[in-house]
Design a protein around this motif. Sequence first.
Motif, PDB file in Angstrom:
ATOM      1  N   UNK A  40       0.843  -1.197   0.000  1.00 25.06           N
ATOM      2  CA  UNK A  40       0.000   0.000   0.000  1.00 25.06           C
ATOM      3  C   UNK A  40       0.880   1.249   0.000  1.00 25.06           C
ATOM      4  N   UNK A  41       0.478   2.262  -0.756  1.00 25.27           N
ATOM      5  CA  UNK A  41       1.201   3.531  -0.816  1.00 25.27           C
ATOM      6  C   UNK A  41       0.255   4.671  -0.474  1.00 25.27           C
ATOM      7  N   UNK A  42       0.725   5.583   0.377  1.00 28.28           N
ATOM      8  CA  UNK A  42      -0.064   6.745   0.751  1.00 28.28           C
ATOM      9  C   UNK A  42       0.787   8.001   0.625  1.00 28.28           C
ATOM     10  N   UNK A  43       0.148   9.088   0.239  1.00 29.32           N
ATOM     11  CA  UNK A  43       0.814  10.386   0.206  1.00 29.32           C
ATOM     12  C   UNK A  43      -0.040  11.363   0.999  1.00 29.32           C
ATOM     13  N   UNK A  44       0.492  11.825   2.135  1.00 23.34           N
ATOM     14  CA  UNK A  44      -0.238  12.706   3.032  1.00 23.34           C
ATOM     15  C   UNK A  44       0.664  13.846   3.466  1.00 23.34           C
ATOM     16  N   UNK A  45       0.222  15.072   3.233  1.00 27.47           N
ATOM     17  CA  UNK A  45       0.984  16.263   3.640  1.00 27.47           C
ATOM     18  C   UNK A  45       2.423  16.218   3.142  1.00 27.47           C
ATOM     19  N   UNK A  46       2.596  15.764   1.921  1.00 22.88           N
ATOM     20  CA  UNK A  46       3.925  15.751   1.319  1.00 22.88           C
ATOM     21  C   UNK A  46       4.794  14.574   1.711  1.00 22.88           C
ATOM     22  N   UNK A  47       4.278  13.662   2.530  1.00 25.93           N
ATOM     23  CA  UNK A  47       5.041  12.478   2.949  1.00 25.93           C
ATOM     24  C   UNK A  47       4.512  11.266   2.198  1.00 25.93           C
ATOM     25  N   UNK A  48       5.386  10.581   1.498  1.00 26.44           N
ATOM     26  CA  UNK A  48       5.036   9.364   0.771  1.00 26.44           C
ATOM     27  C   UNK A  48       5.398   8.165   1.625  1.00 26.44           C
ATOM     28  N   UNK A  49       4.428   7.269   1.860  1.00 25.51           N
ATOM     29  CA  UNK A  49       4.635   6.125   2.743  1.00 25.51           C
ATOM     30  C   UNK A  49       4.457   4.829   1.970  1.00 25.51           C
ATOM     31  N   UNK A  50       5.451   3.941   2.096  1.00 27.88           N
ATOM     32  CA  UNK A  50       5.429   2.627   1.462  1.00 27.88           C
ATOM     33  C   UNK A  50       5.147   1.572   2.529  1.00 27.88           C
ATOM     34  N   UNK A  51       4.004   0.896   2.427  1.00 28.78           N
ATOM     35  CA  UNK A  51       3.664  -0.125   3.406  1.00 28.78           C
ATOM     36  C   UNK A  51       4.472  -1.393   3.234  1.00 28.78           C
ATOM     37  N   UNK A  52       4.907  -1.965   4.371  1.00 31.66           N
ATOM     38  CA  UNK A  52       5.679  -3.210   4.368  1.00 31.66           C
ATOM     39  C   UNK A  52       5.010  -4.293   5.209  1.00 31.66           C
ATOM     40  N   UNK A  53       3.786  -4.051   5.658  1.00 28.99           N
ATOM     41  CA  UNK A  53       3.111  -5.021   6.513  1.00 28.99           C
ATOM     42  C   UNK A  53       3.380  -4.743   7.977  1.00 28.99           C
TER      43      UNK A  53
END
Length: 262
Positions: free
Chosen positions: A107-120
Amino acid sequence: MPSTTTRTITLTGPDAAGFANAQFSSDVLSLAPGRWQWSGWLDPKGRVRALLQVARVSDERFVAVPRGGDAQALAQDLARFVFRAKVKIEVSQERHVADGDPLADGEARETDGVLTFGEGDASLCIGAHESDDAWMPRHIAKGFAWLPDAALGTLLPPALSMERLGAVAFDKGCFPGQEIAARLHFLGGHKRHLHAARVEGDTSIANGQALRIHGKDAGLVLMHAHIGNSLTTLVVLDDTAAQEETLDIDDARLHLISTFAE
């Protein structure tokens, strides 16, 4: 000690998906919005110019995060292949790489300029405030390489266990370096692979350090971090050298913990 930083490469436009799929080694067209995948950009000889995490933020917007290397130079080289494609390539300012809370794998999220890559069990955040690189021991244990300059353009995909990561797709059409990568996939024969190792004794190592046994090149240090009281490293080693569980390399002794095969 300053935290790791990187720059992101953003591809936007109606042809962004097709362009990324033609250049990168993974099946970018299969990537749904809100998801990410491992990928790479290879040179014509199949060597890894960049190991990438690629997120599809929306239908026509992709963000590629190079794990090491010069994102600005990569983007300039990518732009040479745009031709008439309707795609815009932009490079961000330096962004910190930080540990994040658990998020579903892929899962990938972009919130307030922060990109987050989910790893479980955790996540990796790009654009967060400066941190202490707490993510690095986890990525060493998982075989997720971050490449020093000495590794760029010198290693083939099997040396970074890219097929295990799903970073190479052979059924999606042509991409740079495909012929060499496919030959290694179908015929084998590559003699260097990825390993995690514990450094024994009071010895220091450096990212990008060449490893030698009896004066002969045996491998390369990619990244290292302390796990508890032990210094642990992710290394690429010749298969002949990796046959022993404990290796005397230069002035260091490495105890192999795990091997990341394809």
